[in-house]
Design a protein around this motif. Structure first.
Motif, mmCIF file in Angstrom:
data_model
loop_
_atom_site.group_PDB
_atom_site.id
_atom_site.type_symbol
_atom_site.label_atom_id
_atom_site.label_comp_id
_atom_site.label_asym_id
_atom_site.label_seq_id
_atom_site.Cartn_x
_atom_site.Cartn_y
_atom_site.Cartn_z
ATOM 1 N N ARG A 59 0.834 -1.205 0.000
ATOM 2 C CA ARG A 59 0.000 0.000 0.000
ATOM 3 C C ARG A 59 0.869 1.257 0.000
ATOM 4 O O ARG A 59 1.788 1.350 0.808
ATOM 5 N N SER A 60 0.546 2.149 -0.866
ATOM 6 C CA SER A 60 1.059 3.520 -1.008
ATOM 7 C C SER A 60 2.163 3.695 -2.050
ATOM 8 O O SER A 60 2.992 2.812 -2.264
ATOM 9 N N ILE A 61 2.103 4.876 -2.630
ATOM 10 C CA ILE A 61 2.960 5.292 -3.734
ATOM 11 C C ILE A 61 3.604 6.614 -3.319
ATOM 12 O O ILE A 61 2.979 7.401 -2.619
ATOM 13 N N MET A 62 4.825 6.850 -3.770
ATOM 14 C CA MET A 62 5.378 8.202 -3.662
ATOM 15 C C MET A 62 4.971 9.000 -4.902
ATOM 16 O O MET A 62 4.760 8.424 -5.977
ATOM 17 N N SER A 63 4.884 10.314 -4.767
ATOM 18 C CA SER A 63 4.638 11.178 -5.927
ATOM 19 C C SER A 63 5.822 11.079 -6.880
ATOM 20 O O SER A 63 6.892 10.588 -6.516
ATOM 21 N N LEU A 64 5.663 11.590 -8.077
ATOM 22 C CA LEU A 64 6.819 11.788 -8.949
ATOM 23 C C LEU A 64 7.813 12.685 -8.217
ATOM 24 O O LEU A 64 7.411 13.554 -7.433
ATOM 25 N N PRO A 65 9.103 12.530 -8.499
ATOM 26 C CA PRO A 65 10.049 13.522 -8.005
ATOM 27 C C PRO A 65 9.737 14.855 -8.685
ATOM 28 O O PRO A 65 9.395 14.893 -9.864
ATOM 29 N N ARG A 66 9.823 15.926 -7.921
ATOM 30 C CA ARG A 66 9.470 17.248 -8.469
ATOM 31 C C ARG A 66 10.632 18.218 -8.300
ATOM 32 O O ARG A 66 11.281 18.238 -7.262
ATOM 33 N N ARG A 67 10.827 19.024 -9.328
ATOM 34 C CA ARG A 67 11.744 20.177 -9.256
ATOM 35 C C ARG A 67 10.927 21.351 -8.772
ATOM 36 O O ARG A 67 9.814 21.567 -9.247
ATOM 37 N N ASN A 68 11.478 22.134 -7.871
ATOM 38 C CA ASN A 68 10.701 23.236 -7.308
ATOM 39 C C ASN A 68 11.414 24.570 -7.467
ATOM 40 O O ASN A 68 12.638 24.629 -7.428
ATOM 41 N N TYR A 69 10.617 25.616 -7.626
ATOM 42 C CA TYR A 69 11.148 26.980 -7.641
ATOM 43 C C TYR A 69 9.997 27.910 -7.299
ATOM 44 O O TYR A 69 8.821 27.508 -7.331
ATOM 45 N N LEU A 70 10.326 29.156 -6.942
ATOM 46 C CA LEU A 70 9.288 30.141 -6.656
ATOM 47 C C LEU A 70 9.085 31.054 -7.848
ATOM 48 O O LEU A 70 10.035 31.392 -8.557
ATOM 49 N N ASP A 71 7.839 31.452 -8.043
ATOM 50 C CA ASP A 71 7.525 32.505 -9.004
ATOM 51 C C ASP A 71 6.741 33.555 -8.233
ATOM 52 O O ASP A 71 5.791 33.229 -7.528
#
Ligand code: FRU
Length: 494
Positions: A296-308
């Motif tokens: 049971r359970s999945i991790m999200s896709l890896p994400r690149r983050n930045y602010l706008d």
């Protein structure tokens, strides 16, 4: 683990067997190996008996399961959530001349107390020794957990949740062993029942060489859509105190399945921070039907983050899929200009069942939408066997009120009360979205608008495999262009 089950995602991380929740201890080492630890119950399909499971990857999509990294000391305690750092300068004194020592900082949960403990690794994060003088931080509370540690100029900084007090404590340390209280961040944004899993992250601001700080807090239960959710604040951090710019709480993801996100330690200056969240919700995580496949359970896709900061709502923490190129497979549609037109694709030959799609949209300088026909882009993934579908879309608007929606109520395989209610998630977006993209992977769909300015994570459980994609537009204004590509994704599990 057996990764062949019909509901097993093929490009997302899921545990070999048993139950998983929060991502923990994530760091990237000097050789570019990404380490993911996670809240793990190896012996049952529900939360409890918490260990730290472990997996490693070179590309954040192709994972190798590693032996369990942290075991609870006895059967009434659990290793709860926390983080890990690379102690390059041996501030802890655990590592002699090595520059690659790893220290994990986590909560030990016992029937009466939650304390912060550390463990050190001589082999780059595969095996750990608990520190002999644990705990390193104890306040006599049973609601005090989830330490996330970062390096700030010349000292370590820990954010940790005093959960039921709606407070994030900030502590500092020279050596990871001795911690001093610095400040509290209290009663901000959505409170829910409790705060969990804080992060404090220095985030680049798009289009500038500046950065700002993000305080990310998870709440459970009490999310606007029910159950658990993340929220974040944007502001300044001076090494001891975090202050928000506008005191607004914003949601990093408008789906129901994005919780307890964590940022990797060790990404280099100049690179965007990278995060992974738990793609589930405490409201139903213990009963979802993947249990019949033994996990049971999945991790999200890896994400690149930045602010706008130049958006309609001011600050936005953008979140887009980390470089997908290692897993891009067969092209199902390329550069198709679907102007008030549609395409139906049979993807039954894509063995992973995982698809990436992307629409690039351009607008003429004067834009005249029809008053009678809504301008839309819709995408549907359906089963040729059962007709059930997972769907979403976007409403274009000339009045500053574009909206994106995702609807899993038309998927038939799961009768939990929180799924049978039709819910159509909508989120106001930019009126003129220029990118709409998404990944669907057997039992999880993630949608991204405008390079991650809006993102949505939803799990779903079809009775039969989804194998047909429809994508199309209608009511578009003269001069708009919608160019669509669709690719199969290469499964990363054996
Ligand atoms: C969040 C959480 C954390 C805790 C862990 C226990 O999902 O409740 O606060 O450390 O899960 O598994």
């Amino acid at each position: 683990g057996n990764y062949a089950g019909a509901l097993r995602p093929q490009v997302h991380f899921s545990p070999p067997q048993g139950f998983m929740n929060d991502p923990n201890g994530m760091f990237v080492d000097a050789n570019g190996t990404w380490h993911l630890y996670y809240q793990y119950n190896p012996t049952a399909l529900v939360a409890g008996n918490q260990h730290w499971g472990h997996a490693t990857s070179k590309d954040l999509y192709t994972w190798t399961n590693q032996p369990i990294a942290l075991y609870p000391p006895n059967n009434t305690s659990g290793i709860f959530s926390g983080s890990a750092v690379i102690d390059t300068n041996n501030t802890s004194g655990f590592f002699n001349n090595s520059k690659t020592g790893v220290v994990a900082i986590y909560t030990l949960n016992t029937p009466t107390e939650q304390t912060q403990e550390i463990a050190y690794s001589y082999d780059g994060g595969y095996t750990f020794q608990p520190y002999a003088r644990n705990p390193v931080l104890r306040i006599g509370s049973n609601q005090f957990r989830d330490p996330k540690v970062i390096w700030y100029q010349d000292h370590w900084v820990m954010v940790v949740a005093y959960s039921v007090d709606f407070t994030i404590g900030i502590y500092t340390s020279p050596n990871l062993k001795d911690w001093s209280f610095a400040s509290n961040f209290t009663n901000h944004g959505l409170l829910g029942l409790q705060y969990e899993c804080p992060n404090l992250v220095q985030m680049p601001i798009k289009g500038t060489t500046d950065s700002a700080w993000v305080m990310y807090i998870s709440i459970n239960p009490g999310a606007p859509l029910g159950g658990s959710t993340g929220q974040y604040f944007v502001g300044n951090f001076n090494g001891t105190h975090f202050t928000t710019f506008d005191n607004a709480a914003r949601l990093p993801d408008f789906g129901k399945d994005n919780y307890a996100g964590q940022w990797f330690y060790g990404t280099k200056a100049g690179e965007d921070p990278v995060s992974i969240a738990w793609a589930s919700n405490w409201q139903y995580t213990n009963v979802v039907p993947t249990g019949s496949e033994g996990w049971r359970s999945i991790m999200s896709l890896p994400r690149r983050n930045y602010l706008d900061k130049a958006t309609r709502i001011g600050w936005v923490l953008a979140s887009e899929p980390y470089d997908l190129s290692p897993i891009l497979g067969s092209t199902l549609l390329q550069s198709a200009n679907l102007f008030n037109n549609s395409a139906t694709l049979d993807y039954s030959s894509v063995s992973s069942g995982a698809i990436y799609f992307r629409a690039n949209i351009t607008y003429p300088s004067t834009l005249a939408f029809s008053a009678s026909t809504p301008a839309t882009l819709n995408f549907t993934f359906s089963s040729s066997a059962s007709g059930e579908c997972m769907q979403g879309g976007y409403f274009f608007s000339s009045d500053n009120a574009g909206a994106v929606w995702v609807d899993r109520s038309t998927v038939k395989g799961f009768q939990n009360p929180f799924f049978t209610d039709k819910f159509s998630l909508t989120q106001a977006g930019p009126p003129l979205a220029t990118v709409i993209e998404g990944v669907i992977d057997r039992s999880v769909m993630e949608v991204f608008i405008d390079n991650g300015h809006f993102s949505s994570t939803s799990v779903f459980y079809p009775k039969e495999k989804l194998d047909q994609m429809f994508i199309g537009t209608g009511g578009l204004a003269e001069g708009m262009k919608v160019e669509i590509g669709v690719w199969g994704l290469k499964g990363t599990w054996k």
